[in-house]
Write a protein that holds these residues in place. Structure first.
Motif, PDB file in Angstrom:
ATOM      1  N   LEU A   1      85.715 -26.894  46.327  1.00 41.88           N
ATOM      2  CA  LEU A   1      85.707 -27.551  47.635  1.00 41.88           C
ATOM      3  C   LEU A   1      84.968 -28.885  47.587  1.00 41.88           C
ATOM      4  O   LEU A   1      85.334 -29.829  48.295  1.00 41.88           O
ATOM      5  CB  LEU A   1      85.044 -26.615  48.671  1.00 41.88           C
ATOM      6  CG  LEU A   1      85.853 -25.364  49.033  1.00 41.88           C
ATOM      7  CD1 LEU A   1      85.016 -24.457  49.931  1.00 41.88           C
ATOM      8  CD2 LEU A   1      87.148 -25.752  49.733  1.00 41.88           C
ATOM      9  N   ASN A   2      83.978 -28.973  46.771  1.00 41.04           N
ATOM     10  CA  ASN A   2      83.196 -30.206  46.670  1.00 41.04           C
ATOM     11  C   ASN A   2      83.752 -31.164  45.614  1.00 41.04           C
ATOM     12  O   ASN A   2      83.135 -32.173  45.300  1.00 41.04           O
ATOM     13  CB  ASN A   2      81.743 -29.882  46.357  1.00 41.04           C
ATOM     14  CG  ASN A   2      81.583 -29.085  45.074  1.00 41.04           C
ATOM     15  OD1 ASN A   2      82.558 -28.526  44.569  1.00 41.04           O
ATOM     16  ND2 ASN A   2      80.368 -29.035  44.552  1.00 41.04           N
ATOM     17  N   GLU A   3      84.890 -30.819  45.036  1.00 37.31           N
ATOM     18  CA  GLU A   3      85.468 -31.660  43.994  1.00 37.31           C
ATOM     19  C   GLU A   3      86.829 -32.222  44.408  1.00 37.31           C
ATOM     20  O   GLU A   3      87.543 -32.820  43.584  1.00 37.31           O
ATOM     21  CB  GLU A   3      85.637 -30.841  42.704  1.00 37.31           C
ATOM     22  CG  GLU A   3      84.310 -30.312  42.149  1.00 37.31           C
ATOM     23  CD  GLU A   3      84.520 -29.361  40.986  1.00 37.31           C
ATOM     24  OE1 GLU A   3      85.652 -28.819  40.874  1.00 37.31           O
ATOM     25  OE2 GLU A   3      83.580 -29.150  40.211  1.00 37.31           O
TER      26      GLU A   3
ATOM     27  N   GLU B   1      87.122 -36.180  44.257  1.00 33.25           N
ATOM     28  CA  GLU B   1      87.208 -36.641  42.866  1.00 33.25           C
ATOM     29  C   GLU B   1      88.581 -36.346  42.282  1.00 33.25           C
ATOM     30  O   GLU B   1      89.144 -37.185  41.562  1.00 33.25           O
ATOM     31  CB  GLU B   1      86.120 -35.926  42.046  1.00 33.25           C
ATOM     32  CG  GLU B   1      86.081 -36.352  40.589  1.00 33.25           C
ATOM     33  CD  GLU B   1      84.988 -35.627  39.817  1.00 33.25           C
ATOM     34  OE1 GLU B   1      84.982 -35.727  38.578  1.00 33.25           O
ATOM     35  OE2 GLU B   1      84.149 -34.945  40.467  1.00 33.25           O
ATOM     36  N   ALA B   2      89.140 -35.185  42.624  1.00 35.15           N
ATOM     37  CA  ALA B   2      90.477 -34.839  42.112  1.00 35.15           C
ATOM     38  C   ALA B   2      91.534 -35.751  42.713  1.00 35.15           C
ATOM     39  O   ALA B   2      92.493 -36.161  42.022  1.00 35.15           O
ATOM     40  CB  ALA B   2      90.778 -33.370  42.429  1.00 35.15           C
ATOM     41  N   ARG B   3      91.425 -36.073  43.989  1.00 31.00           N
ATOM     42  CA  ARG B   3      92.393 -36.981  44.617  1.00 31.00           C
ATOM     43  C   ARG B   3      92.317 -38.377  43.997  1.00 31.00           C
ATOM     44  O   ARG B   3      93.349 -39.029  43.790  1.00 31.00           O
ATOM     45  CB  ARG B   3      92.142 -37.044  46.108  1.00 31.00           C
ATOM     46  CG  ARG B   3      92.559 -35.758  46.822  1.00 31.00           C
ATOM     47  CD  ARG B   3      92.224 -35.773  48.309  1.00 31.00           C
ATOM     48  NE  ARG B   3      92.748 -34.565  48.965  1.00 31.00           N
ATOM     49  CZ  ARG B   3      92.528 -34.234  50.226  1.00 31.00           C
ATOM     50  NH1 ARG B   3      91.747 -35.042  50.980  1.00 31.00           N
ATOM     51  NH2 ARG B   3      93.039 -33.136  50.741  1.00 31.00           N
ATOM     52  N   ASP B   4      91.088 -38.799  43.698  1.00 30.88           N
ATOM     53  CA  ASP B   4      90.950 -40.117  43.042  1.00 30.88           C
ATOM     54  C   ASP B   4      91.635 -40.087  41.687  1.00 30.88           C
ATOM     55  O   ASP B   4      92.283 -41.078  41.274  1.00 30.88           O
ATOM     56  CB  ASP B   4      89.471 -40.467  42.878  1.00 30.88           C
ATOM     57  CG  ASP B   4      88.795 -40.727  44.217  1.00 30.88           C
ATOM     58  OD1 ASP B   4      89.517 -40.975  45.203  1.00 30.88           O
ATOM     59  OD2 ASP B   4      87.543 -40.655  44.284  1.00 30.88           O
TER      60      ASP B   4
ATOM     61  N   SER C   1      98.422 -34.396  48.505  1.00 28.44           N
ATOM     62  CA  SER C   1      98.990 -33.190  47.895  1.00 28.44           C
ATOM     63  C   SER C   1      97.940 -32.396  47.102  1.00 28.44           C
ATOM     64  O   SER C   1      98.209 -31.263  46.689  1.00 28.44           O
ATOM     65  CB  SER C   1     100.141 -33.572  46.961  1.00 28.44           C
ATOM     66  OG  SER C   1     101.198 -34.150  47.685  1.00 28.44           O
ATOM     67  N   ILE C   2      96.818 -32.993  46.861  1.00 29.28           N
ATOM     68  CA  ILE C   2      95.746 -32.302  46.115  1.00 29.28           C
ATOM     69  C   ILE C   2      94.943 -31.427  47.083  1.00 29.28           C
ATOM     70  O   ILE C   2      94.454 -31.906  48.105  1.00 29.28           O
ATOM     71  CB  ILE C   2      94.820 -33.316  45.424  1.00 29.28           C
ATOM     72  CG1 ILE C   2      95.615 -34.198  44.436  1.00 29.28           C
ATOM     73  CG2 ILE C   2      93.684 -32.604  44.722  1.00 29.28           C
ATOM     74  CD1 ILE C   2      96.261 -33.415  43.316  1.00 29.28           C
ATOM     75  N   THR C   3      94.823 -30.165  46.752  1.00 29.02           N
ATOM     76  CA  THR C   3      94.023 -29.216  47.538  1.00 29.02           C
ATOM     77  C   THR C   3      93.113 -28.425  46.587  1.00 29.02           C
ATOM     78  O   THR C   3      93.387 -28.335  45.382  1.00 29.02           O
ATOM     79  CB  THR C   3      94.919 -28.221  48.299  1.00 29.02           C
ATOM     80  OG1 THR C   3      95.697 -27.484  47.356  1.00 29.02           O
ATOM     81  CG2 THR C   3      95.835 -28.937  49.271  1.00 29.02           C
TER      82      THR C   3
END
Length: 730
Positions: free
Chosen positions: A196-198, A201-204, A230-232
């Protein structure tokens, strides 16, 4: 001599001893007495304490009990300390790809519908501007709204307006390129764990991947917008695994126990609510009912009495059917319990090991001497269980197993080392052996505890244990005559005492009828061996044989064994008169024994040893004299033998007299004679009232023959002096 069978002569006991419920009443009485003596040792010690008060003394738990509230609290703490269990949801990446595919599919459909609308407009032609405007169904805004409506809410509400415009304006090749680029980036990024806290960073990361593509700026922005939304998160809490982990942690928590002997509160300590709860759990507060431990004690005693009744109903002892002996057993058990209870009062003196002086083995000694060893062994078990409760003052538990073992081994030792003689030397030997066992048991118990003891305290323990052994034998021997006199039990020690040749009646036989005395000794040897061989009381048979012909001392000269160098008086006496004199001797003897208050068993042997046999010699003598004798006049009036011992003494008496009258007896002649005497008595019905079996009769026959073989062995015929060869030169 005191009357040993006085209770059997009491009218009240005669009336009830054969009652169908008397055995149940005796067992019930034993159980009630046990409960009465033990209930004070099981009564819970209820403390008059309240929360907030100061404890007047050190308080320890008498039992081991679980503090369930504290256990549950620790289990909740353990479960709460377990971090949530996360797991990678690999399906989330596939789900997001499916959503992206739906987005681009929706774009293609909307584009197709727009082209269809444009085709319809081209077909209308140049009918006029007004009609043309009416044919244009979707404006730009309406196209974007239509496209947004076909997207899932998670994407449609988050995408930028420019993204919609770029998608609507893209060609088929551009849409395919965008779909592949965004899909690849999303799948690559979501293949990794995204907490949840990442998410940011994943979307970037996804955005940087799609921007690396060589496309125009507007398409790049649109792909970046699609990729970001689209990143969850796919690294989520696994509720099921988390629950299992927390349950496992709770199960690993050991129960919180208040152990037996554990110090709950010290003297002077304030009793908190937590401490009060522990006291309540240990059963030390007034909130607990005393009925619970009393119910447990009653159940244990009931089980003991049921086991005792079953054992005595199956064991081959006199207690199986003799209610007088059962009453004696219960009395011995009660007296021993009372002695143990009184001994437990010595614990108030706070002397180390003082209660080991308890003479618990006295009860088993008495049971072994007066009854049977089997009954004494079971008595030792009963007394050991009771001792565990009676001597529980030094422990917080209801039962002190050290004293239970001590009393059990002491009792068993008394049975194994029991010597039935009442001679002082034998008594001291038995007491010494019991004391030695007591000492070994106490030493073992002290070693098991592993506590270092000063030499003085060890000496106390040893001294009291040894004293307990000697106290047991002294007490048993002291009580023995009272039980013998009161219950009609002929003990081995009494039989040994009666066999003393210095007894008045035996001296009377020896002095007035020496031939009869010798005859009685031989009969005693024959009878004892035969009774021992069939499992009967050999000692009783021996002593009974000593006294069985005491009646002959009234007219000893009329019996052939006493007619040494004198004429036979029967030669001058009519056969009927002679028969009366001979027939009278069993009953004269019985009367003499009764006057001396001899045991009933000895009287029975004297009275029954001839049964109702026929006095054949005088019967046929009367016939030869021309008389017509009535057979009944020449028969002993009885009664017939009622015990194995009486029957065997009768056989031995006849055999000894017959063999003594034989001229040159041989082993074969003796065997034939013994067999004939036994068969004659069997056919005459002399064994009808005793429980001798044919197998036992054969054993009696074999034993008597073996004994006579040693008595009448072959002897060397020595030559006369005048026929001896003279020495040379004389």
């Amino acid at each position: 001599m005191a009357d040993r069978s006085s209770i059997d002569q009491q009218k009240w006991w005669k009336q009830i001893k054969d009652h169908p419920y008397i055995r149940f009443i005796l067992f019930l009485t034993a159980g009630l007495i046990t409960f009465a003596l033990l209930f004070t040792n099981t009564a819970p010690e209820n403390l008059d304490v309240e929360t907030g008060e100061v404890s007047p003394e050190d308080i320890r738990s008498p039992v081991t009990v679980e503090d369930r509230e504290e256990t549950e609290r620790r289990q909740q703490e353990a479960a709460g300390s377990v971090e949530p269990v996360y797991s990678l949801k690999s399906r989330y990446a596939d789900n997001q790809l499916e959503r992206l595919n739906d987005v681009f599919q929706s774009v293609r459909l909307v584009q197709l519908e727009i082209r269809e609308q444009e085709g319809e407009l081209a077909a209308v032609g140049d009918e006029g501007a007004e009609n043309s405007e009416e044919a244009e169904l979707w404006t730009r805004a309406e196209q974007m709204d239509e496209l947004r409506s076909r997207f899932s809410p998670e994407i449609g509400e988050q995408l930028e307006e420019d993204t919609f415009e770029t998608l609507l304006d893209a060609s088929s090749e551009e849409l395919q390129n965008m779909q592949e680029t965004v899909g690849s980036a999303v799948y690559d990024v979501m293949s990794e764990e995204i907490g949840l806290n990442e998410v940011t960073e994943a979307r970037d990361s996804a955005e940087s991947r799609v921007r690396a593509a060589s496309v125009r700026r507007t398409m790049e922005d649109a792909m970046a917008d699609l990729a970001r939304h689209s990143i969850t998160p796919n690294y989520m809490i696994d509720e099921e695994a988390t629950m299992e982990a927390r349950e496992a942690a709770a199960e690993e928590v050991d129960p919180v126990l208040i152990r037996e002997g554990e110090l709950i509160v010290e003297e002077g300590q304030v009793i908190t609510s937590e401490i009060y709860n522990q006291l309540n759990l240990a059963g030390l507060t007034e909130e607990n009912s005393a009925l619970v431990p009393f119910s447990g004690l009653a159940l244990i005693i009931t089980l003991l009495m049921v086991m005792l009744s079953q054992y005595l109903s199956q064991a081959n002892t006199s207690l199986k059917s003799n209610n007088t002996h059962l009453l004696l057993f219960v009395l011995i058990y009660t007296v021993t319990l009372v002695i143990m209870k009184l001994t437990s009062l010595l614990q108030v003196y706070d002397v180390e090991g003082i209660v080991y002086i308890v003479p618990a083995a006295a009860g088993t000694l008495l049971a072994g001497m007066l009854l049977q060893k089997r009954a004494a062994l079971f008595l030792s078990f009963l007394l050991s269980v009771a001792a565990g409760v009676i001597f529980n003052q030094q422990t917080t538990a209801v039962m002190d197993y050290s004293y239970m073992l001590y009393v059990f081994f002491s009792g068993v030792a008394s049975v194994f080392f029991l010597n039935k003689s009442n001679r002082l030397s034998y008594m001291l030997k038995t007491g010494t052996l019991i004391a030695a066992v007591n000492l070994c048991v106490v030493a073992a118990l002290l070693l098991l505890k592993g506590l270092p003891l000063p030499l003085a305290e060890t000496g106390f323990y040893a001294g009291f244990a040894v004293a307990g052994g000697y106290a047991s034998i002294i007490l048993a021997v002291g009580l023995l005559p009272f039980f013998e006199a009161g219950f009609g039990v002929l003990s081995a020690s009494k039989l040994i005492e009666l066999s003393n040749p210095n007894k008045p009646l035996l001296r009377k036989i020896l002095l007035e009828a020496p031939g009869t005395y010798h005859h009685s000794v031989v009969v005693a040897n024959l009878a004892e061996g035969a009774c021992e061989a069939i499992g009967a009381n050999g000692l009783l048979a021996r002593v009974g044989a000593y006294y069985h012909d005491i009646g002959k001392t009234k007219k000893p000269q009329y019996f052939i064994e006493n007619q040494l160098k004198m004429a036979n008086p029967h030669d001058r006496t009519p056969p009927k008169k002679s028969a009366e004199i001979i027939i009278a001797h069993p009953y004269d003897g019985a009367e003499m024994l009764k006057k001396e208050r001899m045991p009933r068993e000895i009287i029975d042997i004297a009275e029954q040893h001839h049964g109702t046999t026929l006095l054949k010699y005088f019967y046929f003598k009367a016939k030869e004299a021309g008389e017509e004798p009535q057979e009944q006049e020449y028969r002993y009036p009885g009664p017939k033998a009622s015990s194995k011992e009486s029957a065997v003494v009768g056989v031995a008496d006849s055999v000894e007299a017959a063999v003594r009258s034989m001229q040159a007896p041989t082993q074969q002649k003796i065997e034939q004679l013994v067999k004939k005497i036994i068969n004659d008595r069997l056919e005459d019905g002399q064994f009808d009232e005793c429980d001798l079996t044919l197998k036992e009769l054969h054993i009696v026959y074999t034993s008597i023959c073996e004994t006579l073989k040693g008595t009448f062995h072959s002897r060397i015929d020595y030559p006369e002096d005048d026929k001896l060869p003279k020495a040379e030169g004389k």
